[in-house]
Design a protein around this motif. Structure first.
Motif, PDB file in Angstrom:
ATOM      1  N   TYR A 344       0.736  -1.275  -0.087  1.00  0.00           N
ATOM      2  CA  TYR A 344      -0.022  -0.167  -0.194  1.00  0.00           C
ATOM      3  C   TYR A 344       0.907   1.477  -0.075  1.00  0.00           C
ATOM      4  O   TYR A 344       0.867   2.162  -0.941  1.00  0.00           O
ATOM      5  CB  TYR A 344      -1.039  -0.138   1.262  1.00  0.00           C
ATOM      6  CG  TYR A 344      -2.107   0.799   1.239  1.00  0.00           C
ATOM      7  CD1 TYR A 344      -2.201   2.157   0.588  1.00  0.00           C
ATOM      8  CD2 TYR A 344      -3.231   0.649   1.888  1.00  0.00           C
ATOM      9  CE1 TYR A 344      -3.282   2.915   0.559  1.00  0.00           C
ATOM     10  CE2 TYR A 344      -4.266   1.236   1.682  1.00  0.00           C
ATOM     11  CZ  TYR A 344      -4.450   2.639   1.104  1.00  0.00           C
ATOM     12  OH  TYR A 344      -5.564   3.505   1.198  1.00  0.00           O
ATOM     13  N   SER A 345       1.784   1.115   0.823  1.00  0.00           N
ATOM     14  CA  SER A 345       2.589   2.540   0.993  1.00  0.00           C
ATOM     15  C   SER A 345       3.671   2.577  -0.010  1.00  0.00           C
ATOM     16  O   SER A 345       3.797   3.798  -0.570  1.00  0.00           O
ATOM     17  CB  SER A 345       3.300   2.299   2.500  1.00  0.00           C
ATOM     18  OG  SER A 345       4.673   2.518   2.072  1.00  0.00           O
ATOM     19  N   LEU A 348       1.413   3.977  -2.860  1.00  0.00           N
ATOM     20  CA  LEU A 348       1.251   5.314  -2.512  1.00  0.00           C
ATOM     21  C   LEU A 348       2.172   6.390  -3.069  1.00  0.00           C
ATOM     22  O   LEU A 348       2.029   7.136  -3.821  1.00  0.00           O
ATOM     23  CB  LEU A 348       1.091   5.790  -0.995  1.00  0.00           C
ATOM     24  CG  LEU A 348      -0.388   5.761  -0.548  1.00  0.00           C
ATOM     25  CD1 LEU A 348      -0.186   5.895   1.100  1.00  0.00           C
ATOM     26  CD2 LEU A 348      -0.947   6.945  -0.940  1.00  0.00           C
ATOM     27  N   ASP A 349       3.783   5.896  -2.775  1.00  0.00           N
ATOM     28  CA  ASP A 349       4.681   6.737  -3.285  1.00  0.00           C
ATOM     29  C   ASP A 349       4.760   6.693  -4.650  1.00  0.00           C
ATOM     30  O   ASP A 349       5.511   7.767  -5.244  1.00  0.00           O
ATOM     31  CB  ASP A 349       6.004   6.156  -2.722  1.00  0.00           C
ATOM     32  CG  ASP A 349       6.020   6.227  -1.201  1.00  0.00           C
ATOM     33  OD1 ASP A 349       5.245   6.789  -0.566  1.00  0.00           O
ATOM     34  OD2 ASP A 349       6.910   5.357  -0.379  1.00  0.00           O
ATOM     35  N   GLY A 351       2.395   6.769  -6.812  1.00  0.00           N
ATOM     36  CA  GLY A 351       1.304   7.608  -7.389  1.00  0.00           C
ATOM     37  C   GLY A 351       0.370   6.449  -7.861  1.00  0.00           C
ATOM     38  O   GLY A 351      -0.564   6.867  -8.518  1.00  0.00           O
ATOM     39  N   ILE A 353      -1.796   4.593  -6.060  1.00  0.00           N
ATOM     40  CA  ILE A 353      -3.116   4.885  -5.450  1.00  0.00           C
ATOM     41  C   ILE A 353      -3.802   5.960  -6.010  1.00  0.00           C
ATOM     42  O   ILE A 353      -5.177   5.843  -6.220  1.00  0.00           O
ATOM     43  CB  ILE A 353      -2.782   4.859  -3.957  1.00  0.00           C
ATOM     44  CG1 ILE A 353      -2.038   3.595  -3.365  1.00  0.00           C
ATOM     45  CG2 ILE A 353      -4.100   5.290  -3.213  1.00  0.00           C
ATOM     46  CD1 ILE A 353      -2.950   2.259  -3.462  1.00  0.00           C
ATOM     47  N   LYS A 354      -3.091   6.928  -6.313  1.00  0.00           N
ATOM     48  CA  LYS A 354      -3.905   8.105  -6.852  1.00  0.00           C
ATOM     49  C   LYS A 354      -4.681   7.696  -8.310  1.00  0.00           C
ATOM     50  O   LYS A 354      -5.722   8.266  -8.317  1.00  0.00           O
ATOM     51  CB  LYS A 354      -2.672   9.294  -6.959  1.00  0.00           C
ATOM     52  CG  LYS A 354      -3.262  10.554  -7.534  1.00  0.00           C
ATOM     53  CD  LYS A 354      -3.699  11.588  -6.465  1.00  0.00           C
ATOM     54  CE  LYS A 354      -4.112  12.846  -7.037  1.00  0.00           C
ATOM     55  NZ  LYS A 354      -5.197  12.998  -7.868  1.00  0.00           N
ATOM     56  N   ASN A 365      -8.388  -0.950   2.847  1.00  0.00           N
ATOM     57  CA  ASN A 365      -7.101  -1.458   3.402  1.00  0.00           C
ATOM     58  C   ASN A 365      -6.724  -2.866   3.254  1.00  0.00           C
ATOM     59  O   ASN A 365      -7.742  -3.614   2.719  1.00  0.00           O
ATOM     60  CB  ASN A 365      -7.423  -1.375   5.124  1.00  0.00           C
ATOM     61  CG  ASN A 365      -8.599  -2.483   5.572  1.00  0.00           C
ATOM     62  OD1 ASN A 365      -9.589  -2.295   4.939  1.00  0.00           O
ATOM     63  ND2 ASN A 365      -8.232  -3.271   6.364  1.00  0.00           N
TER      64      ASN A 365
END
Ligand code: SF4
Lengths: 428, 174
Positions: A344-345, A348-349, A351, A353-354, A365
């Motif tokens: 997940y993280s 995110l880093d 991009g 998830i965006k 989650n």
């Protein structure tokens, strides 16, 4: 006569053989989750045997329903949590640090070549990707594993699955394993270990090998295994670098678990992937498979990207590359569950998830949730889901729901169209 | 030792999976007995009504690859709390088969043509089976029909059945 990978692992873990074809082996790890372990714990307590064989070899996670959805699932989590604390199980992953068992345990470095692992979960075969013997078991076997660190199995016979050729663009490990299951059938490998090899496996990343081994049980197999190589060592290096002077030395040590050239297999199956197309299941059995092109146009209500099969970083990356700058169909509910907090993280880093959110996906989650129809995306009667999971059984994701298994690329493309569709990666 | 005699429930299908035997939504139950009403609730099978057809049955006869899918031991338990301690089929998924013996229950494989004969001769009738576990013989009877069929399970499986399961066996031994 030479030995297979699984036979070498069994020989190195011999404890007893209570009758001719059964061998009791010692276990390097017992994995636990909150659906099948609490009932084992409760039973051990009732028998006055609330003990564990080794707190450093037991790893536990709450992953199937998290956060708890009701009092019953809260109680399951509590029983596992209290037990982990009571027995000082250090590697226990609770909410905020938890993820899908077969994704988080390898990611933490708990799986090594030559290991023997059991878990009360049929997809434990996933960990064979590291050259381990890993098998799903029921509650009673789990209880004995927790208590004594042993398990009984038939002395393993293996089927050699040689995967040759080169995967066409837009075709993935998921398509390979679906094609294999369609060939051999849902019980074609019952009581057998599948030893995957060949140039296609050699060139796969660990994420892809896990996808491959994950669905071995869908052909009835006890475990899927990929022999350890440099790819395995590279993945594990951060965890083992203090144990070996160099990567070559680590590989050399793991090589004792490679199959002998004259190993005896019960069968050898060759699969050439040169012309393989993206595949999708229909019906309620994972061996009912068709090319996506033949199922194109089938309406879907939901797309689910996640699970121990295809919820890893590479899977999310591939799906995001298709979704980027586009919107999913209004008629589709898109759900993505990164399989672990680390995935997940990283997503995110990067991009990723965006991209999912911009395209209209709901990001949940890390959890199993919808995969087994327990939470976070259960289907209503008559609804259809395109899913990157591993089971299309009737009622699996909700009573009366239909599940079409597919790769993350096909899932993303289908979400955009609102119907089963090939991704542009394949068409290109 | 458990009882392996009684009336037969014929399930005329292959690949009956553990999600059909007991759906995942009931895995949140923490007692075996709570599973009782839900046995085979989601099975896809014509002319079978779980609400009516399970009552009074002690043995299941089915086709191939019985118990595939999830590892849940809730599947044998769901049978056990309904008074069914034995499944006879032409083949079993590994985990389900092991779970049955681990619980002191039986999962017995017979050849495909023998299973076929049982279905042709006995399905649809009120059929019973008697099990002689030491001689390893089944005697099937219905409406004046009778069939004696030998079976085989390993000495190890037999030891588990006689010991009442694997936990006590292993705790004493290892
Ligand atoms: S993601 Fe699905 S198949 Fe994998 S462990 Fe969770 S429930 Fe089982």
């Amino acid at each position: 006569m030479g030995k297979t990978v699984a036979q070498k692992i069994f020989d190195a873990h011999y404890v007893d053989s209570p009758c001719s074809d059964i061998q009791v082996i010692s276990l390097d790890a017992v994995f636990c989750h909150e659906i099948t372990t609490p009932i084992a714990i409760t039973d051990l307590m009732a028998r006055g045997k609330d003990r564990i064989f080794d707190p450093s070899k037991i790893k536990a996670v709450i992953d199937h329903v998290t956060p708890a959805k009701d009092s019953k699932t809260a109680l399951q989590g509590k029983i596992l949590r209290d037990w982990a604390i009571r027995h000082k199980i250090k590697d226990f992953f609770d909410i905020g640090r938890n993820g899908v068992c077969h994704a988080i345990f390898p990611e933490k470095g708990f799986v090594r070549p030559g290991f023997t692992i059991i878990m009360g979960d049929s997809h434990t075969c996933t960990h064979g990707a590291f050259g381990a013997f890993a098998a799903g078991v029921g509650t009673t076997d789990l209880e004995v594993g927790i208590l004594k660190g042993v398990c009984a199995f038939r002395y393993p016979e293996s089927i050699k699955v040689e995967i040759t050729g080169k995967l066409p663009k837009g075709v993935y490990a998921k398509d390979v394993i679906l094609s294999f299951i369609a060939t051999i059938g849902v019980n074609g490998a019952t009581n057998k270990v599948l030893e995957f090899c060949g140039e296609v496996v050699d060139s796969m990343t660990m994420d892809q090998r896990m996808t491959l081994c994950n669905m071995a049980v869908e052909a009835g197999a006890t475990s899927g295994i990929c022999a350890p190589d440099m790819v395995t060592v590279e993945y594990l290096w951060q965890f083992i670098k203090d144990e070996y002077p160099s990567k070559e030395a680590a590989l050399d040590s793991f090589s004792k678990f490679k199959a002998d050239a004259d190993a005896a297999y019960s069968d050898t199956i060759k699969l050439d992937v040169f012309n393989l197309q993206p595949l999708v299941t229909l019906g309620y059995k994972p061996d009912q498979v068709k090319p996506v092109s033949e199922m194109a146009g089938t309406r879907i209500d939901q797309v689910y990207i996640g699970s121990c099969t295809n919820g890893r970083l590479e899977d999310l990356e591939i799906a995001a590359s298709i979704l980027k700058g586009k919107k999913i169909a209004d008629s589709v509910r898109g759900i993505v569950s990164p399989a672990t907090p680390d995935i997940y993280s990283k997503a995110l880093d990067k991009g990723i998830i965006k991209i999912f959110m911009d395209s209209g996906f709901c990001v949940t989650n890390p959890t199993c949730g919808a995969c087994l129809g327990m939470s976070n995306g259960v289907l209503a009667d008559g609804e259809v889901c395109g899913s990157t999971t591993n089971r299309n059984f009737n009622g699996r994701m909700g009573k009366g729901g239909m599940v079409h298994l597919m790769s993350p690329a096909t899932a993303a493309a289908s979400a955009l169209k609102g119907e089963i569709a090939n991704s542009e990666l394949y068409l290109a | 030792m458990k009882n392996f005699n009684g009336k037969i429930l014929f399930l005329d299908r292959s690949d009956i999976n553990t999600d059909e035997i007991i759906p995942a939504k009931y895995l949140t139950e923490s007692t075996k007995i709570a599973l009782k009403p839900f046995l085979l609730e989601d099975i896809v099978l014509e002319r079978f009504n779980p609400a009516k057809d399970i009552e009074g049955k002690s043995v299941v006869v089915a086709r191939d690859n019985f118990g595939c899918g999830s590892s849940r031991e809730h599947a044998p338990w769901a049978f056990e709390v309904n008074g069914i301690n034995m499944v006879i089929a032409s083949g079993f998924a590994r985990i389900f088969r092991q779970n049955m013996f681990n619980c002191g229950m039986m999962a017995v494989s017979l050849e495909k043509d023998v299973i076929e004969k049982l279905f042709t001769k006995f399905a649809g009738k009120s059929t019973s089976v008697e099990t002689d576990i030491d001689k390893m013989l089944f005697t099937f009877t219905a409406d004046g029909l009778k069939e004696v069929i030998p079976f085989s399970i390993s000495q190890y499986d037999l030891a588990l059945v006689k010991a009442g399961g694997w936990v006590d066996y292993a705790d004493q031994k290892y």
